[in-house]
Design an enzyme around this catalytic site. Structure first.
Site, PDB file in Angstrom:
ATOM      1  N   SER A 148       0.807  -1.216   0.000  1.00  0.00           N
ATOM      2  CA  SER A 148       0.000   0.000   0.000  1.00  0.00           C
ATOM      3  C   SER A 148       0.843   1.269   0.000  1.00  0.00           C
ATOM      4  O   SER A 148       0.324   2.352  -0.271  1.00  0.00           O
ATOM      5  CB  SER A 148      -0.952   0.017   1.197  1.00  0.00           C
ATOM      6  N   LYS A 186       1.597   4.107   7.464  1.00  0.00           N
ATOM      7  CA  LYS A 186       0.784   4.941   6.580  1.00  0.00           C
ATOM      8  C   LYS A 186       1.212   6.402   6.695  1.00  0.00           C
ATOM      9  O   LYS A 186       1.920   6.803   7.626  1.00  0.00           O
ATOM     10  CB  LYS A 186      -0.703   4.831   6.934  1.00  0.00           C
TER      11      LYS A 186
END
EC number: 3.4.21.88
Length: 227
Positions: A148, A186
Site C-alpha cells: 500500500s 501509513k
C-alpha cells in the site's frame, strides 16, 4: 502470534460454543471485550480468520467455525517496540560518525496494507548507517509486508527505520497503533478530531479514525532494501 484482544475473543467464542453449541452474537462479543462498537469486533474476527483460527460460513447467522486454538497465550497486548537508545555515540570529538554502521533489532513485520499486528520479538539484526540515527530519539526497525506504500517507494520486504515519537506532522509516514491492537505504516493526516491514515497506492482506501483510536509509535526516517 495473537494480540491479547484477539486471544480473548477467540477464547470467548470457544467457551460459548462449548456451552451453547452456537457462537455468541457480535453484541455479546463487544460487551465481553468491553469495546465501544462492533467495528472493533469485525476487525478482530477478520484478523483471526486471516491467521487461520476461525472460518466464517456464508449465508448463516452467527456463522463462525473455530478451526484451531493457539497452544499458548502470547503475552503481547498490542505493539510496543523494543528500541535502540539514542543516536550513534563515540568519544568526544570523534569525526565521521555519520558514516558508521550501527545494528538495530528488526522487530518483526509492519503492515503496508490492511493493518496487522507487529511482532514484538527480535527476528534478526540489521546494520544501519549512522546518518539515519542522527537525532537523540530512540530507533527500531521493521520489515514491511504489503504494497500500500509502493508509490512512496516502500516495497514489501523493505526494512524501515523508525524514530520513536508520539506525535506527527501532516505528511509524515508513521507507525500508527489502531485501538491499541493493530499497527500499520501509513501517511498521517489530521483533520480536526479525525485522523486519516493514507496509503500510497490507489488500490487502497484512506482509513479514517477518531483521535482517541490512533496512537503514533514513530516516524519513518530511513529505508533499507536488499536486492
Amino acid at each position: 502470534m495473537l494480540t491479547r484482544k484477539q486471544y480473548d475473543l477467540l477464547h470467548f467464542i470457544h467457551s460459548r460454543m462449548q456451552r451453547d453449541g452456537v457462537p455468541p452474537s457480535f453484541d455479546e462479543m463487544k460487551d465481553a471485550l468491553d469495546l465501544r462498537s462492533k467495528s472493533g469486533i469485525h476487525r478482530l474476527i477478520t484478523a483471526l480468520e486471516e491467521r487461520g483460527f476461525i472460518r466464517r460460513l456464508p449465508h448463516r447467522a452467527r456463522a463462525l467455525e473455530i478451526i484451531r486454538l493457539p497452544e499458548t497465550l502470547e503475552s503481547s497486548a498490542g505493539f510496543e517496540p523494543r528500541v535502540l537508545d539514542g543516536a550513534p555515540r563515540g568519544p568526544a570529538g570523534t569525526a565521521g560518525l555519520e558514516t558508521a554502521a550501527f545494528e538495530l533489532p528488526v522487530m518483526g513485520r509492519i503492515a503496508a496494507g490492511t493493518p496487522i499486528e507487529a511482532i514484538q520479538q527480535v527476528s534478526r539484526h540489521i546494520a544501519v548507517p549512522g546518518a539515519m540515527l542522527a537525532s537523540a530519539n530512540r530507533h527500531y526497525a521493521l520489515e514491511v509486508k504489503g504494497d500500500s506504500m509502493i508509490n512512496a517507494g516502500i516495497n514489501s520486504g523493505d526494512i524501515v527505520v523508525i524514530q520513536e515519537q508520539q506525535s506527527a506532522q501532516n505528511g509524515d509516514i508513521v507507525v500508527a497503533l489502531i485501538e491499541g491492537e493493530e499497527a500499520t505504516l501509513k501517511t498521517f493526516r489530521r483533520r480536526g478530531s479525525t485522523i486519516a491514515l493514507e496509503a500510497a497506492n490507489p488500490a487502497y482506501e484512506t482509513r479514517l479514525y477518531q483521535d482517541h483510536q490512533v496512537r503514533v509509535q514513530g516516524k519513518l526516517v530511513g529505508l533499507i532494501r536488499t536486492y
